[in-house]
Design a protein around this motif. Structure first.
Motif, PDB file in Angstrom:
ATOM      1  N   VAL A  19       0.837  -1.204   0.000  1.00 49.91           N
ATOM      2  CA  VAL A  19       0.000   0.000   0.000  1.00 49.91           C
ATOM      3  C   VAL A  19       0.873   1.254   0.000  1.00 49.91           C
ATOM      4  O   VAL A  19       0.590   2.215  -0.739  1.00 49.91           O
ATOM      5  CB  VAL A  19      -0.964  -0.012   1.207  1.00 49.91           C
ATOM      6  N   CYS A  20       1.927   1.254   0.787  1.00 50.82           N
ATOM      7  CA  CYS A  20       2.820   2.423   0.832  1.00 50.82           C
ATOM      8  C   CYS A  20       3.509   2.645  -0.509  1.00 50.82           C
ATOM      9  O   CYS A  20       3.651   3.793  -0.959  1.00 50.82           O
ATOM     10  CB  CYS A  20       3.857   2.252   1.945  1.00 50.82           C
ATOM     11  N   GLN A  21       3.947   1.577  -1.148  1.00 53.76           N
ATOM     12  CA  GLN A  21       4.599   1.710  -2.453  1.00 53.76           C
ATOM     13  C   GLN A  21       3.645   2.274  -3.494  1.00 53.76           C
ATOM     14  O   GLN A  21       4.015   3.155  -4.275  1.00 53.76           O
ATOM     15  CB  GLN A  21       5.135   0.346  -2.917  1.00 53.76           C
ATOM     16  N   VAL A  22       2.419   1.765  -3.509  1.00 57.27           N
ATOM     17  CA  VAL A  22       1.427   2.252  -4.469  1.00 57.27           C
ATOM     18  C   VAL A  22       1.118   3.719  -4.216  1.00 57.27           C
ATOM     19  O   VAL A  22       1.052   4.529  -5.155  1.00 57.27           O
ATOM     20  CB  VAL A  22       0.139   1.396  -4.405  1.00 57.27           C
ATOM     21  N   MET A  23       0.950   4.081  -2.954  1.00 57.22           N
ATOM     22  CA  MET A  23       0.628   5.475  -2.630  1.00 57.22           C
ATOM     23  C   MET A  23       1.796   6.398  -2.973  1.00 57.22           C
ATOM     24  O   MET A  23       1.580   7.540  -3.399  1.00 57.22           O
ATOM     25  CB  MET A  23       0.230   5.604  -1.173  1.00 57.22           C
ATOM     26  N   SER A  24       3.011   5.937  -2.792  1.00 52.10           N
ATOM     27  CA  SER A  24       4.175   6.756  -3.141  1.00 52.10           C
ATOM     28  C   SER A  24       4.260   6.974  -4.647  1.00 52.10           C
ATOM     29  O   SER A  24       4.596   8.073  -5.107  1.00 52.10           O
ATOM     30  CB  SER A  24       5.458   6.100  -2.644  1.00 52.10           C
ATOM     31  N   LYS A  25       3.949   5.934  -5.420  1.00 48.04           N
ATOM     32  CA  LYS A  25       3.990   6.061  -6.881  1.00 48.04           C
ATOM     33  C   LYS A  25       2.916   7.023  -7.388  1.00 48.04           C
ATOM     34  O   LYS A  25       3.117   7.719  -8.384  1.00 48.04           O
ATOM     35  CB  LYS A  25       3.785   4.696  -7.550  1.00 48.04           C
ATOM     36  N   VAL A  26       1.791   7.071  -6.700  1.00 45.73           N
ATOM     37  CA  VAL A  26       0.696   7.958  -7.100  1.00 45.73           C
ATOM     38  C   VAL A  26       0.993   9.403  -6.697  1.00 45.73           C
ATOM     39  O   VAL A  26       0.431  10.333  -7.260  1.00 45.73           O
ATOM     40  CB  VAL A  26      -0.633   7.458  -6.477  1.00 45.73           C
ATOM     41  N   GLY A  27       1.890   9.581  -5.740  1.00 46.23           N
ATOM     42  CA  GLY A  27       2.247  10.928  -5.321  1.00 46.23           C
ATOM     43  C   GLY A  27       1.642  11.327  -3.987  1.00 46.23           C
ATOM     44  O   GLY A  27       1.585  12.506  -3.658  1.00 46.23           O
ATOM     45  N   LYS A  28       1.183  10.378  -3.237  1.00 48.67           N
ATOM     46  CA  LYS A  28       0.564  10.655  -1.937  1.00 48.67           C
ATOM     47  C   LYS A  28       1.524  10.239  -0.819  1.00 48.67           C
ATOM     48  O   LYS A  28       1.230   9.359  -0.020  1.00 48.67           O
ATOM     49  CB  LYS A  28      -0.749   9.887  -1.819  1.00 48.67           C
ATOM     50  N   GLU A  29       2.670  10.879  -0.765  1.00 52.07           N
ATOM     51  CA  GLU A  29       3.691  10.508   0.198  1.00 52.07           C
ATOM     52  C   GLU A  29       3.244  10.742   1.637  1.00 52.07           C
ATOM     53  O   GLU A  29       3.607   9.984   2.537  1.00 52.07           O
ATOM     54  CB  GLU A  29       4.995  11.278  -0.065  1.00 52.07           C
ATOM     55  N   ASP A  30       2.468  11.801   1.872  1.00 54.63           N
ATOM     56  CA  ASP A  30       2.002  12.094   3.226  1.00 54.63           C
ATOM     57  C   ASP A  30       1.093  10.984   3.734  1.00 54.63           C
ATOM     58  O   ASP A  30       1.230  10.515   4.866  1.00 54.63           O
ATOM     59  CB  ASP A  30       1.255  13.422   3.265  1.00 54.63           C
ATOM     60  N   GLN A  31       0.171  10.556   2.901  1.00 53.44           N
ATOM     61  CA  GLN A  31      -0.732   9.484   3.302  1.00 53.44           C
ATOM     62  C   GLN A  31       0.010   8.154   3.408  1.00 53.44           C
ATOM     63  O   GLN A  31      -0.345   7.311   4.221  1.00 53.44           O
ATOM     64  CB  GLN A  31      -1.897   9.371   2.321  1.00 53.44           C
ATOM     65  N   SER A  32       1.032   7.980   2.598  1.00 56.16           N
ATOM     66  CA  SER A  32       1.846   6.775   2.674  1.00 56.16           C
ATOM     67  C   SER A  32       2.549   6.684   4.033  1.00 56.16           C
ATOM     68  O   SER A  32       2.612   5.605   4.631  1.00 56.16           O
ATOM     69  CB  SER A  32       2.883   6.780   1.549  1.00 56.16           C
ATOM     70  N   ALA A  33       3.038   7.794   4.525  1.00 56.36           N
ATOM     71  CA  ALA A  33       3.678   7.816   5.839  1.00 56.36           C
ATOM     72  C   ALA A  33       2.665   7.503   6.939  1.00 56.36           C
ATOM     73  O   ALA A  33       2.981   6.782   7.897  1.00 56.36           O
ATOM     74  CB  ALA A  33       4.325   9.167   6.083  1.00 56.36           C
ATOM     75  N   LEU A  34       1.455   8.006   6.785  1.00 56.23           N
ATOM     76  CA  LEU A  34       0.410   7.738   7.768  1.00 56.23           C
ATOM     77  C   LEU A  34       0.034   6.256   7.777  1.00 56.23           C
ATOM     78  O   LEU A  34      -0.137   5.651   8.836  1.00 56.23           O
ATOM     79  CB  LEU A  34      -0.817   8.597   7.475  1.00 56.23           C
ATOM     80  N   VAL A  35      -0.072   5.651   6.599  1.00 54.19           N
ATOM     81  CA  VAL A  35      -0.370   4.220   6.503  1.00 54.19           C
ATOM     82  C   VAL A  35       0.755   3.412   7.148  1.00 54.19           C
ATOM     83  O   VAL A  35       0.494   2.423   7.848  1.00 54.19           O
ATOM     84  CB  VAL A  35      -0.587   3.804   5.033  1.00 54.19           C
ATOM     85  N   SER A  36       1.973   3.804   6.940  1.00 55.46           N
ATOM     86  CA  SER A  36       3.112   3.119   7.544  1.00 55.46           C
ATOM     87  C   SER A  36       3.047   3.213   9.069  1.00 55.46           C
ATOM     88  O   SER A  36       3.295   2.222   9.774  1.00 55.46           O
ATOM     89  CB  SER A  36       4.409   3.736   7.039  1.00 55.46           C
ATOM     90  N   LEU A  37       2.694   4.362   9.587  1.00 55.07           N
ATOM     91  CA  LEU A  37       2.571   4.549  11.027  1.00 55.07           C
ATOM     92  C   LEU A  37       1.448   3.680  11.596  1.00 55.07           C
ATOM     93  O   LEU A  37       1.619   3.028  12.629  1.00 55.07           O
ATOM     94  CB  LEU A  37       2.317   6.019  11.345  1.00 55.07           C
ATOM     95  N   VAL A  38       0.320   3.641  10.912  1.00 51.70           N
ATOM     96  CA  VAL A  38      -0.803   2.820  11.365  1.00 51.70           C
ATOM     97  C   VAL A  38      -0.418   1.343  11.353  1.00 51.70           C
ATOM     98  O   VAL A  38      -0.757   0.599  12.277  1.00 51.70           O
ATOM     99  CB  VAL A  38      -2.052   3.085  10.493  1.00 51.70           C
ATOM    100  N   GLY A  39       0.306   0.909  10.333  1.00 53.58           N
ATOM    101  CA  GLY A  39       0.769  -0.474  10.279  1.00 53.58           C
ATOM    102  C   GLY A  39       1.681  -0.813  11.438  1.00 53.58           C
ATOM    103  O   GLY A  39       1.588  -1.906  12.024  1.00 53.58           O
ATOM    104  N   THR A  40       2.553   0.103  11.792  1.00 56.05           N
ATOM    105  CA  THR A  40       3.445  -0.107  12.930  1.00 56.05           C
ATOM    106  C   THR A  40       2.659  -0.252  14.224  1.00 56.05           C
ATOM    107  O   THR A  40       2.941  -1.128  15.050  1.00 56.05           O
ATOM    108  CB  THR A  40       4.444   1.058  13.050  1.00 56.05           C
ATOM    109  N   VAL A  41       1.646   0.585  14.394  1.00 54.86           N
ATOM    110  CA  VAL A  41       0.810   0.517  15.599  1.00 54.86           C
ATOM    111  C   VAL A  41       0.053  -0.806  15.658  1.00 54.86           C
ATOM    112  O   VAL A  41      -0.047  -1.432  16.714  1.00 54.86           O
ATOM    113  CB  VAL A  41      -0.150   1.722  15.659  1.00 54.86           C
ATOM    114  N   VAL A  42      -0.469  -1.256  14.520  1.00 50.91           N
ATOM    115  CA  VAL A  42      -1.196  -2.522  14.491  1.00 50.91           C
ATOM    116  C   VAL A  42      -0.295  -3.683  14.893  1.00 50.91           C
ATOM    117  O   VAL A  42      -0.677  -4.540  15.690  1.00 50.91           O
ATOM    118  CB  VAL A  42      -1.817  -2.758  13.088  1.00 50.91           C
ATOM    119  N   ILE A  43       0.912  -3.703  14.378  1.00 44.11           N
ATOM    120  CA  ILE A  43       1.848  -4.779  14.724  1.00 44.11           C
ATOM    121  C   ILE A  43       2.234  -4.696  16.198  1.00 44.11           C
ATOM    122  O   ILE A  43       2.330  -5.715  16.886  1.00 44.11           O
ATOM    123  CB  ILE A  43       3.083  -4.750  13.812  1.00 44.11           C
TER     124      ILE A  43
END
Length: 64
Positions: A19-43
């Protein structure tokens, strides 16, 4: 150690990575960072219960 927990964490990590890779390719780096943070919290939440069991076991072993 519980293999199921390891597989769950690995699965979540793979999904978040894609999901982060796809969002980065689309140009949504801010949301990609947020998804990464949420994934870390879930784990961390997945692992938190096992850490609690470990602490209780150590306290029982050392009679604390």
């Amino acid at each position: 150690m519980d293999v199921e927990l390891i597989l769950k964490a690995a699965g979540v990590a793979m999904i978040i990575t894609v999901v982060c890779q796809v969002m980065s390719k689309v140009g949504k780096e801010d949301q990609s960072a947020l998804v990464s943070l949420v994934g870390t919290v879930v784990i961390l939440l997945l692992v938190a219960s096992k850490l609690g069991e470990l602490v209780r076991s150590l306290m029982d072993i050392f009679s604390l």
